[in-house]
Motif scaffolding. Sequence first.
Motif, PDB file in Angstrom:
ATOM      1  N   ILE A  13      46.491  35.835  32.082  1.00  0.00           N
ATOM      2  CA  ILE A  13      46.031  34.699  33.231  1.00  0.00           C
ATOM      3  C   ILE A  13      46.082  33.364  32.834  1.00  0.00           C
ATOM      4  O   ILE A  13      45.418  32.878  31.708  1.00  0.00           O
ATOM      5  CB  ILE A  13      44.746  35.210  33.789  1.00  0.00           C
ATOM      6  CG1 ILE A  13      44.653  36.688  34.197  1.00  0.00           C
ATOM      7  CG2 ILE A  13      44.455  34.360  34.913  1.00  0.00           C
ATOM      8  CD1 ILE A  13      43.624  37.467  34.976  1.00  0.00           C
ATOM      9  N   THR A  14      47.019  32.512  33.416  1.00  0.00           N
ATOM     10  CA  THR A  14      46.828  31.044  33.128  1.00  0.00           C
ATOM     11  C   THR A  14      45.900  30.420  34.131  1.00  0.00           C
ATOM     12  O   THR A  14      45.702  30.807  35.234  1.00  0.00           O
ATOM     13  CB  THR A  14      48.238  30.656  33.339  1.00  0.00           C
ATOM     14  OG1 THR A  14      48.499  30.764  34.437  1.00  0.00           O
ATOM     15  CG2 THR A  14      49.213  31.198  32.446  1.00  0.00           C
ATOM     16  N   GLY A  15      45.445  29.319  33.619  1.00  0.00           N
ATOM     17  CA  GLY A  15      44.407  28.666  34.568  1.00  0.00           C
ATOM     18  C   GLY A  15      43.265  29.408  34.322  1.00  0.00           C
ATOM     19  O   GLY A  15      42.539  29.265  35.591  1.00  0.00           O
ATOM     20  N   ALA A  16      42.952  30.205  33.350  1.00  0.00           N
ATOM     21  CA  ALA A  16      41.595  31.189  33.647  1.00  0.00           C
ATOM     22  C   ALA A  16      40.218  30.615  33.508  1.00  0.00           C
ATOM     23  O   ALA A  16      39.381  31.365  33.342  1.00  0.00           O
ATOM     24  CB  ALA A  16      41.860  32.128  32.317  1.00  0.00           C
ATOM     25  N   GLY A  17      40.349  29.090  33.105  1.00  0.00           N
ATOM     26  CA  GLY A  17      38.890  28.692  32.785  1.00  0.00           C
ATOM     27  C   GLY A  17      38.028  28.503  33.885  1.00  0.00           C
ATOM     28  O   GLY A  17      36.735  27.869  33.815  1.00  0.00           O
ATOM     29  N   GLN A  18      38.705  28.536  35.308  1.00  0.00           N
ATOM     30  CA  GLN A  18      37.779  28.212  36.458  1.00  0.00           C
ATOM     31  C   GLN A  18      38.533  28.707  37.480  1.00  0.00           C
ATOM     32  O   GLN A  18      39.650  29.281  37.598  1.00  0.00           O
ATOM     33  CB  GLN A  18      37.558  26.434  36.620  1.00  0.00           C
ATOM     34  CG  GLN A  18      38.897  25.588  36.686  1.00  0.00           C
ATOM     35  CD  GLN A  18      38.737  24.292  36.999  1.00  0.00           C
ATOM     36  OE1 GLN A  18      37.722  23.907  36.976  1.00  0.00           O
ATOM     37  NE2 GLN A  18      39.733  23.377  37.381  1.00  0.00           N
ATOM     38  N   GLY A  19      37.697  28.478  38.659  1.00  0.00           N
ATOM     39  CA  GLY A  19      38.430  29.010  40.107  1.00  0.00           C
ATOM     40  C   GLY A  19      38.775  30.222  40.310  1.00  0.00           C
ATOM     41  O   GLY A  19      38.383  31.346  39.684  1.00  0.00           O
ATOM     42  N   ILE A  20      39.850  30.436  40.915  1.00  0.00           N
ATOM     43  CA  ILE A  20      40.816  31.676  41.143  1.00  0.00           C
ATOM     44  C   ILE A  20      41.226  32.372  39.919  1.00  0.00           C
ATOM     45  O   ILE A  20      41.018  33.437  39.703  1.00  0.00           O
ATOM     46  CB  ILE A  20      41.898  31.265  42.214  1.00  0.00           C
ATOM     47  CG1 ILE A  20      41.576  30.909  43.365  1.00  0.00           C
ATOM     48  CG2 ILE A  20      43.035  32.623  42.188  1.00  0.00           C
ATOM     49  CD1 ILE A  20      42.748  30.444  44.340  1.00  0.00           C
ATOM     50  N   GLY A  21      41.680  31.588  39.068  1.00  0.00           N
ATOM     51  CA  GLY A  21      41.977  32.262  37.507  1.00  0.00           C
ATOM     52  C   GLY A  21      40.626  32.908  36.888  1.00  0.00           C
ATOM     53  O   GLY A  21      40.853  34.032  36.445  1.00  0.00           O
ATOM     54  N   ARG A  22      39.724  32.198  36.850  1.00  0.00           N
ATOM     55  CA  ARG A  22      38.447  33.012  36.261  1.00  0.00           C
ATOM     56  C   ARG A  22      37.921  34.265  36.963  1.00  0.00           C
ATOM     57  O   ARG A  22      37.660  35.186  36.479  1.00  0.00           O
ATOM     58  CB  ARG A  22      37.260  32.037  36.154  1.00  0.00           C
ATOM     59  CG  ARG A  22      36.035  32.495  35.743  1.00  0.00           C
ATOM     60  CD  ARG A  22      34.973  31.656  35.828  1.00  0.00           C
ATOM     61  NE  ARG A  22      35.078  30.894  34.110  1.00  0.00           N
ATOM     62  CZ  ARG A  22      34.245  29.750  33.919  1.00  0.00           C
ATOM     63  NH1 ARG A  22      33.125  29.323  34.877  1.00  0.00           N
ATOM     64  NH2 ARG A  22      34.299  29.392  32.802  1.00  0.00           N
ATOM     65  N   ALA A  23      37.893  34.057  38.523  1.00  0.00           N
ATOM     66  CA  ALA A  23      37.708  34.925  39.427  1.00  0.00           C
ATOM     67  C   ALA A  23      38.541  36.378  39.050  1.00  0.00           C
ATOM     68  O   ALA A  23      38.115  37.394  39.014  1.00  0.00           O
ATOM     69  CB  ALA A  23      37.409  34.588  40.734  1.00  0.00           C
TER      70      ALA A  23
END
Length: 272
Positions: A13-23
Motif C-alpha cells: 500500500i503506497t501513501g500508507a502513512g495517513q488518510g485513505i492509505g492508512r485506513a
Amino acid sequence: MIILDLNNRHGIITGAGQGIGRALAVEFGSRGAHLLLVGRKESTLTATAQLVEAAGGTAEVLAQDLTLQGSIDRVAEAVGSWATVDLLVNNAGNVRAGRLENTSEADIRSMIDLNLVAPLLLTRALLPRLRAGADRDSIVLNISSGIALLGIPFYSVYAATKAGLARFGESLRRELTGTGVHVATVYPGATDTDMMTSQNAAASPGWERRPLDDVITDLLAGLEAGDHEINTSPEGGRGMQELNTSDPMAIDAAMAPGLADLEAAVRDHRSI
C-alpha cells in the motif's frame, strides 16, 4: 457475481502513512493481511504498522519517495522474498490547487510523477508477481478521484493525473482479462483526511467532506463485490458527475458565478 476474497492478502500500500492509505492498511490488517507500507515518512508508516498489528495483521515499512530514481526497484526488492504478492494499492498522491499559470513547473512535475508515473511504474514492476497468484485473483487497486469524473477549476493538473490514472486502470483491466488480476479504480470525492486540511471550500455546496470511515466502507464493499469502478463520492456529487457527461456546458454555467470564491477557498490547498 464475482466475490473477491479480501482476507489474508499479501501486498503493498503506497501513501500508507495517513488518510485513505492508512485506513485501508488497517482494514486489510483486520482481515489478516501482511503488508508493505510505503510512504515518505518512516514515523507515520511505523504508526500505521502498529495499527495494522493491533487490528490483527502484520506489516513492514519502507520509507521511500516514489518519485526518485530507483525507488520502484527498492519496493519490488522489499517483497522479493515473499512467497505471494496478491495486492497492490496505488494510493500515494499529492495536490497543489490554483490557477495553472501560477503553478510552478516543480509542482506540476511533482503531481505528475507521484500521482501518475509512480503507479504505472510500480504496477509494471509487480505484475509478474501479481499474475502468479495461486488460487484466487490478485488485486490492483488504484485510488483516483471524483475530479477525474468532473473537472474542477483550479485543479487542472491534479485532474489530469487522476483522469490518467483512471484510464490506465481501465485499459490495464482489459489488457489483463483472464490473467487472474482484478484491476479496480476508486473515485473518492472530498474526504475528511489530512490532505484536505489546507483546503477551505468544505462549507460550499458540493464540497462537503465525507467521513473517512464511510468512504472506506463503500470502497471495500465495492471491491469485495468484484466491482471495477467504485465511486465513493457523495450522492450530490454523483449527480453533478452525471450532468457533466450529458450536458457539460451546464456545469460550466453553474460554476462560473462562484469562480472567485472558489479560487480563494482552494488557493492554499497543497500537500506537496
